[in-house]
Write an enzyme that holds these catalytic residues in place. Sequence first.
Site, PDB file in Angstrom:
ATOM      1  N   GLU A 147       0.863  -1.266  -0.003  1.00 19.10           N
ATOM      2  CA  GLU A 147      -0.165   0.086   0.218  1.00 19.10           C
ATOM      3  C   GLU A 147       0.868   1.382  -0.212  1.00 19.10           C
ATOM      4  OE1 GLU A 147      -2.824  -0.192   3.214  1.00 19.10           O
ATOM      5  OE2 GLU A 147      -4.094  -1.313   2.150  1.00 19.10           O
ATOM      6  N   GLU A 188      -6.343  -7.852   0.064  1.00 15.01           N
ATOM      7  CA  GLU A 188      -6.866  -7.916   1.390  1.00 15.01           C
ATOM      8  C   GLU A 188      -8.468  -7.387   1.450  1.00 15.01           C
ATOM      9  OE1 GLU A 188      -4.732  -5.171   3.850  1.00 15.01           O
ATOM     10  OE2 GLU A 188      -2.847  -5.639   2.896  1.00 15.01           O
TER      11      GLU A 188
END
Length: 662
Positions: A150, A308
């Site tokens: 991320e 995720e």
Amino acid sequence: MRQWPDDRVAFGGDYNPEQWPRAVWDDDMRLMAAAGVSFVTLGVFSWSWLEPTKGEYEFGWLDEVMDLLHAHGIAVDLATATATPPPWLSAAYPEILPVDREGHTLWPGSRQAWCPSSPLYREFALALTDRMAQRYHDHPALAMWHVSNEYACHNLPCYCDTCAVFFRRWLERRYGTLDALNEAWGTAFWSQRYTAWDDVLPPRITTTFGNPTHELDYHRFGSDTLLDFHVAEKEVIRRHSPDVPVTTNFMTMSGFRLLDYHDWAPHQDVVSTDHYVVDALEHPRAELSFHGDLTRGLAGGAPWMLMEHSTSAVNWQPVNPAKPPRETLLDSLTHVARGADALGFFQWRQSRAGSEKFHSALVPHAGEDSDRFREVCELGAVAGRLGELVGSRVEADVAVLWDYEAQWAVSGPCMPSAALDYPQAAHTVHRLLRDAGVTCDVVHPDTDLSGYRVVVVPTLYLVSDPAAERIAAAAAAGTHVVVTYFSGISDPDDHVRLGGYPGAFRDLLGVRVEELFPLRVGESVALAGGGSGSVWSEDARVRDAEVLDSYADGPLAGRAAVTRRTVGEGAAWYLGTLPDDATLAALLARVTDEAGVAPVADVPAGVEVTRRRSASGSWLFVLNHTDAGCEVAVTGHDLVAGADVGPVTTVAARSAAIVREA
Ligand code: GAL
């Protein structure tokens, strides 16, 4: 090397074995088998375990985990472990720490505490990446590389002195001369004219409003800087491991807008992303579907990976409600319905310490004897039955345009309304079309639009000339183009297009707006057709279009609010306000009807439908978000239930069917 598992929808999540004693690892393998886990993402936050002191590497424990996973047939998406540096690194080189807009250093003690421009950080991260790639490139468990994690989530924008230096270099490459920069930034305003590159700073905290183009360029610079770093990490991996796919997990959920993923996506072997349901949203599941369509757009229509999501509560909202039973199944299958071929979760085993100890996981604190783990096993079994649709593509006749640059610009300082929310028009149109059973691709304005029957242009405030021309050409060729309020206003330098709004689309729409009338929060304006508008209104003078609806009260009473113009084989529709749901749904029904777009299937309100297709078949997804069973006319084999169904299928409340159509 292990092939990425494609005999099923891959199922698994982040695995952080370093948080647990060795004995737990064996239990993990047993439970992963029970849950049908086929992949894990390993090592995301392991740097301090892999290089506990400078230059001293300890790979033994990771070797053991890799071997263990291989012995249990689980594929590994192996992280470079470069998302978060170990404490010794920032202690020795505090200049790698990021700095916020007010000039505060962001200290270590959390994660991602590194400056995106830092050459030193890059040197250490590339050295670790090199070690990782060298050591594991031919490990039989390795199926994918996961670079960093991320990017940008916590460390962008950074305003430190190193960023200042690299920002100037970036500007020199973009503009070549200070004259060009001054022109682009409009520095004649407020005595901002630059006469030396070294005088240019990051857009740090100022007395009052900063220069909007300066801020826009700082967004571009931040995204480009991290992409450059990402590509450097990928190149290091490629040197040792040319054949294993490389990805990094995006954050395409709506609250995140720090990176221009349209620039990033071409560098991914597989586009992967994370998605968490935000409780505060008014329509959280519609946002989930939008995010899936956006991610598919980034992947160019190809299947993508959900790296995720969560089995239940997250830990980062003020209040974190648990998901009701079956919600995870519906959430997961919605991602698959929108093109995901992998379902990853954060994380495998719920931590017992640290700031994410109350974030849900595949194995909850309660352990295997829990409804949550039984639900996980059920979901894993369903994923195992979906192998036949892996590689298939989602069908869509409608495109909704999405542009991170337009979002940055419209969120800049001193706009007509700070309450204008870039995603609002896009999300609303997408939600209402989803409710009507129509699937949308969410794509960049530079995409080839010729194949779409309908193209929606929501609040595309900033647009380039070529993109505007392509949109107009699509209409001329037969597409129905729907342009909403505050689109086509500025060019890529964020200079207003003069002569009346919406400059870039004035001719296409046949309307010319003389003044903007943003509505106050909570304010609405009556429409002559019986509905109402909110958020925005514009003083539109019709030049060459049919007026479909107009304002019935307020300062614009009698002026056009919704228009339609026939253009070549297609049409250009204009919405100067955000109509209420019923009014907008009726208008969209008219647009799709005229454009010949049919719903995927006839279903009651609250039931979501999509179709995936490949050379070997088609699969109808029916996601019943309601509390009542629903009937759908379809014949075939339901992969969720593992049973033949038809000619009418009942899908139970809060449940899903995925039917291979006969
Ligand atoms: C993501 C992150 C994970 C975990 C998760 C919690 O942002 O990649 O490491 O923190 O959020 O929701």
